[in-house]
Design an enzyme around this catalytic site. Sequence first.
Site, PDB file in Angstrom:
ATOM      1  N   CYS A 120     -55.362-141.094  37.288  1.00  0.00           N
ATOM      2  CA  CYS A 120     -55.193-142.462  37.775  1.00  0.00           C
ATOM      3  C   CYS A 120     -56.005-142.705  39.049  1.00  0.00           C
ATOM      4  O   CYS A 120     -56.355-141.778  39.783  1.00  0.00           O
ATOM      5  CB  CYS A 120     -53.722-142.769  38.005  1.00  0.00           C
ATOM      6  SG  CYS A 120     -53.056-142.095  39.515  1.00  0.00           S
ATOM      7  N   CYS A 178     -55.150-143.972  41.918  1.00  0.00           N
ATOM      8  CA  CYS A 178     -54.546-143.602  43.203  1.00  0.00           C
ATOM      9  C   CYS A 178     -54.687-142.106  43.453  1.00  0.00           C
ATOM     10  O   CYS A 178     -54.712-141.665  44.592  1.00  0.00           O
ATOM     11  CB  CYS A 178     -53.095-144.052  43.306  1.00  0.00           C
ATOM     12  SG  CYS A 178     -51.984-143.423  42.055  1.00  0.00           S
TER      13      CYS A 178
END
Length: 159
Positions: free
Chosen positions: A68, A70
């Site tokens: 992901c 993040c």
Amino acid sequence: MSFSYYLFMFVDILLTLQKRNIMYPAELVMPMKAELTDNGFEELLTPAKVDETLSKAGTTLVMINSVCGCSAGTARPGVLMAVATSEKKPDRLTTSFAGFDGDAVKQIRTHLLPYPPSSPAIALFKDGQLVHFIERHMIEGRSAQLIATNLLAAFDEYC
């Protein structure tokens, strides 16, 4: 080659990945793994290795890596920043990749209970006990510097 041939091959690859409990292809995952392993992190690839490592005396940092945004934008850079700048460091730096190292991540998560599954996530264990945990919701929207600051405080307290 016909469309049905390519479709068959695609389905065969997906089924193989599913049997191995893998969500992502190696070509996508390996550079993200290398970002940590090239900086001294040991991979936890099996449930037995997870249990063996987390049962050792001292401190163990576990980075549950992820594809992901993040993870790439703040979690991995924050962990690396903390490790590079801290005077006190965990005895062991480890990582396992969610969606790729499935059985190992599942085993790590048993050590993180009662917290729900989270990736990316960063855990610090001392003498086999979880003492500090940064869940995904604490990573999302935060800077790498803020994550590093959080970890530096945990290193100062527990390492």
